[in-house]
Motif scaffolding. Structure first.
Motif, PDB file in Angstrom:
ATOM      1  N   ILE A   1       2.224  -0.512   8.591  1.00 52.36           N
ATOM      2  CA  ILE A   1       0.897  -0.094   9.051  1.00 52.36           C
ATOM      3  C   ILE A   1       0.651  -0.670  10.437  1.00 52.36           C
ATOM      4  N   ALA A   2       0.603   0.210  11.439  1.00 53.37           N
ATOM      5  CA  ALA A   2       0.449  -0.248  12.817  1.00 53.37           C
ATOM      6  C   ALA A   2      -0.969  -0.720  13.090  1.00 53.37           C
ATOM      7  N   ASN A   3      -1.957  -0.007  12.516  1.00 50.50           N
ATOM      8  CA  ASN A   3      -3.355  -0.373  12.724  1.00 50.50           C
ATOM      9  C   ASN A   3      -3.958  -0.750  11.382  1.00 50.50           C
ATOM     10  N   PRO A   4      -4.211  -2.027  11.140  1.00 42.36           N
ATOM     11  CA  PRO A   4      -4.709  -2.461   9.824  1.00 42.36           C
ATOM     12  C   PRO A   4      -6.109  -1.948   9.506  1.00 42.36           C
ATOM     13  N   ASN A   5      -6.786  -1.397  10.496  1.00 42.65           N
ATOM     14  CA  ASN A   5      -8.108  -0.837  10.249  1.00 42.65           C
ATOM     15  C   ASN A   5      -8.055   0.613   9.793  1.00 42.65           C
ATOM     16  N   VAL A   6      -6.847   1.186   9.768  1.00 40.38           N
ATOM     17  CA  VAL A   6      -6.710   2.600   9.426  1.00 40.38           C
ATOM     18  C   VAL A   6      -5.869   2.739   8.154  1.00 40.38           C
ATOM     19  N   ILE A   7      -6.539   2.791   7.021  1.00 41.78           N
ATOM     20  CA  ILE A   7      -5.928   3.166   5.748  1.00 41.78           C
ATOM     21  C   ILE A   7      -6.809   4.251   5.143  1.00 41.78           C
ATOM     22  N   TYR A   8      -6.265   5.007   4.205  1.00 32.67           N
ATOM     23  CA  TYR A   8      -7.015   6.158   3.691  1.00 32.67           C
ATOM     24  C   TYR A   8      -6.970   6.209   2.168  1.00 32.67           C
ATOM     25  N   VAL A   9      -7.985   6.822   1.600  1.00 34.13           N
ATOM     26  CA  VAL A   9      -8.095   6.957   0.145  1.00 34.13           C
ATOM     27  C   VAL A   9      -6.881   7.723  -0.389  1.00 34.13           C
ATOM     28  N   GLY A  10      -6.264   7.162  -1.427  1.00 27.38           N
ATOM     29  CA  GLY A  10      -5.083   7.783  -2.029  1.00 27.38           C
ATOM     30  C   GLY A  10      -3.774   7.231  -1.500  1.00 27.38           C
ATOM     31  N   GLN A  11      -3.827   6.479  -0.407  1.00 28.18           N
ATOM     32  CA  GLN A  11      -2.613   5.882   0.163  1.00 28.18           C
ATOM     33  C   GLN A  11      -2.057   4.831  -0.793  1.00 28.18           C
ATOM     34  N   THR A  12      -0.727   4.790  -0.925  1.00 29.21           N
ATOM     35  CA  THR A  12      -0.082   3.795  -1.768  1.00 29.21           C
ATOM     36  C   THR A  12       0.329   2.602  -0.922  1.00 29.21           C
ATOM     37  N   ILE A  13      -0.138   1.436  -1.325  1.00 27.03           N
ATOM     38  CA  ILE A  13       0.178   0.198  -0.616  1.00 27.03           C
ATOM     39  C   ILE A  13       1.118  -0.619  -1.483  1.00 27.03           C
ATOM     40  N   GLN A  14       2.294  -0.924  -0.961  1.00 26.91           N
ATOM     41  CA  GLN A  14       3.220  -1.817  -1.664  1.00 26.91           C
ATOM     42  C   GLN A  14       2.739  -3.249  -1.495  1.00 26.91           C
ATOM     43  N   ILE A  15       2.626  -3.938  -2.626  1.00 30.29           N
ATOM     44  CA  ILE A  15       2.061  -5.300  -2.608  1.00 30.29           C
ATOM     45  C   ILE A  15       3.164  -6.341  -2.430  1.00 30.29           C
TER      46      ILE A  15
ATOM     47  N   LEU B   1       0.800  -7.387   4.251  1.00 30.64           N
ATOM     48  CA  LEU B   1       0.748  -6.015   3.736  1.00 30.64           C
ATOM     49  C   LEU B   1       1.018  -5.006   4.845  1.00 30.64           C
ATOM     50  N   ALA B   2       0.450  -5.251   6.011  1.00 31.33           N
ATOM     51  CA  ALA B   2       0.673  -4.336   7.137  1.00 31.33           C
ATOM     52  C   ALA B   2       2.155  -4.275   7.490  1.00 31.33           C
ATOM     53  N   GLN B   3       2.802  -5.423   7.534  1.00 24.93           N
ATOM     54  CA  GLN B   3       4.223  -5.461   7.872  1.00 24.93           C
ATOM     55  C   GLN B   3       5.061  -4.764   6.802  1.00 24.93           C
ATOM     56  N   LYS B   4       4.766  -5.054   5.534  1.00 24.61           N
ATOM     57  CA  LYS B   4       5.551  -4.489   4.442  1.00 24.61           C
ATOM     58  C   LYS B   4       5.404  -2.977   4.358  1.00 24.61           C
ATOM     59  N   ASN B   5       4.239  -2.465   4.735  1.00 22.32           N
ATOM     60  CA  ASN B   5       3.959  -1.040   4.588  1.00 22.32           C
ATOM     61  C   ASN B   5       4.043  -0.265   5.898  1.00 22.32           C
TER      62      ASN B   5
END
Length: 376
Positions: free
Chosen positions: A362-376, A356-360
């Motif tokens: 995301i450099a730091n997997p510990n930093v995501i935020y409410v409302g963010q869209t994650i491509q599965i 998921l981190a690679q697809k989206n």
């Protein structure tokens, strides 16, 4: 008259103070429409607690004042009762006969909704307020729930966000933003353009508070009619409350709208209010949607969606429009909720957090935020 004057509309949850009204004036707003009532004395019996203050301060700021009533009527008799309720409170607020009185008709609660709107506005006129308007969403006017050309001399005020085509030829005003910033609106509240002058230009009339006696309510049964079409979620709505209005259950609404969490609906969301859960995969356009954004969410292309939905211009879609989806119609996206972690989301969908981190990106997997869209 061909103008493009700004005006706002407000309800009780929005500010009433002179600072707010003056800020609107400074941003170029020339008028304001203030909510006064909802339903009828024997129905919802909702009366604004802040309308008097709003009227007083809007007047001090030099804004032209109109009033609106949120309609709940289920018959023509019920519509007349609601008009009586509206007029009684408008008179109590000291509003004179030059005031534009608006029927906010956005809950489809009777089979002939046009007849209800006409019964309401005709009664308002009969009680001494000759200037009337009907407000509703573009989807109501373009789907046939309301016929803008069969509403007499009512000024038509249409709501549609992120659109380039109003869909009707006789709109006197267009609500182009619901406070989300469409069209560069920086007021933080609903914003509309007045093309006719009825919301922003004084008629010059020396009106008086009408003295016509408001009749006693007609006996009616508040029976919600099975409705077709859509409903746009309002501030404070719940799925169970909407279901009760339409004589159904929140489980049914959740099923026909593909809602996984019945507690997670939001203002501006467009819901189907009748029908059955369909085997055909569909999506109803929401505020701010683009065809390319919908395509990305469901793992397809905007060209495919345009082709199967016969959309000539992929840049023009309307709130409430039904979009047929190809394949299984399953979203390839997940919206981050409070408390989520990337590893938890990954586990939910049978993925790894690394994937998921690679697809989206995301450099730091510990930093995501409410409302963010994650491509599965």
């Amino acid at each position: 008259m061909s103008i493009r004057n700004l005006f706002a509309d407000v309800s009780d949850y929005q500010r009433s103070d002179i600072g707010f009204m003056q800020a609107l004036k400074n941003l170029g707003f020339k008028g304001i429409v203030i909510k006064v009532t909802e339903g009828s004395a024997d129905g919802s019996n909702w009366v604004s607690a802040t309308a008097a203050e709003k009227i007083r301060n809007a007047s001090k700021a030099g804004l032209l004042i109109s009033l609106y009533h949120f309609a709940r009527y289920t018959s023509e008799a019920d519509a007349r009762n609601e008009a009586n309720f509206f007029v009684s409170h408008a008179k109590a607020l000291g509003m004179d006969s030059s005031t534009l009185m608006v029927d906010d008709a956005e809950v489809h609660t009777m089979a002939d909704y046009n007849a209800g709107a006409m019964a309401f506005t005709n009664q308002v006129k009969a009680l001494g307020f000759p200037h009337t308007s009907v407000y509703s969403m573009k989807s109501f006017f373009t789907s046939g729930i309301l016929n803008s050309h069969a509403l007499g001399d009512n000024k038509i005020w249409l709501a549609g966000y992120g659109i380039t085509d109003l869909g009707i030829s006789n709109a006197a005003a267009w609500q182009f933003d619901d406070g989300q910033g469409y069209g560069g609106n920086r007021s933080g509240t609903d914003a509309s353009y007045d093309f006719d002058g009825c919301f922003t230009v004084s008629t010059g009339e020396t009106g008086q508070v009408p003295t016509i006696e408001v009749p006693k309510p007609e006996p009616v049964q508040h029976k919600w009619q099975p409705a077709t079409g859509t409903y746009t979620v309002q501030w404070g709505d719940t799925l169970s409350g909407i279901a009760a209005r339409y004589g159904t259950t929140y489980q049914q609404l959740a099923a026909i709208n593909g809602i996984g969490d019945p507690n997670a609906i939001f203002p501006g969301q467009v819901l189907k209010v009748s029908g059955q859960a369909s085997t055909q995969n569909t999506y109803y356009v929401q505020n701010g949607d683009t065809l390319s954004g919908i395509a990305a969410k469901y793992g397809t292309t905007y060209q495919t969606l345009a082709q199967i939905n016969h959309i000539a211009n992929p840049n023009i879609i309307g709130v409430g429009q039904k979009i047929i989806l190809p394949g299984n119609g399953q979203s390839n996206a997940y919206t981050v909720q409070a408390g989520d972690t990337l590893s938890g989301i990954a586990a939910k969908f049978g993925k790894t957090w690394q994937a998921l981190a690679q697809k989206n990106g995301i450099a730091n997997p510990n930093v995501i935020y409410v409302g963010q869209t994650i491509q599965i």
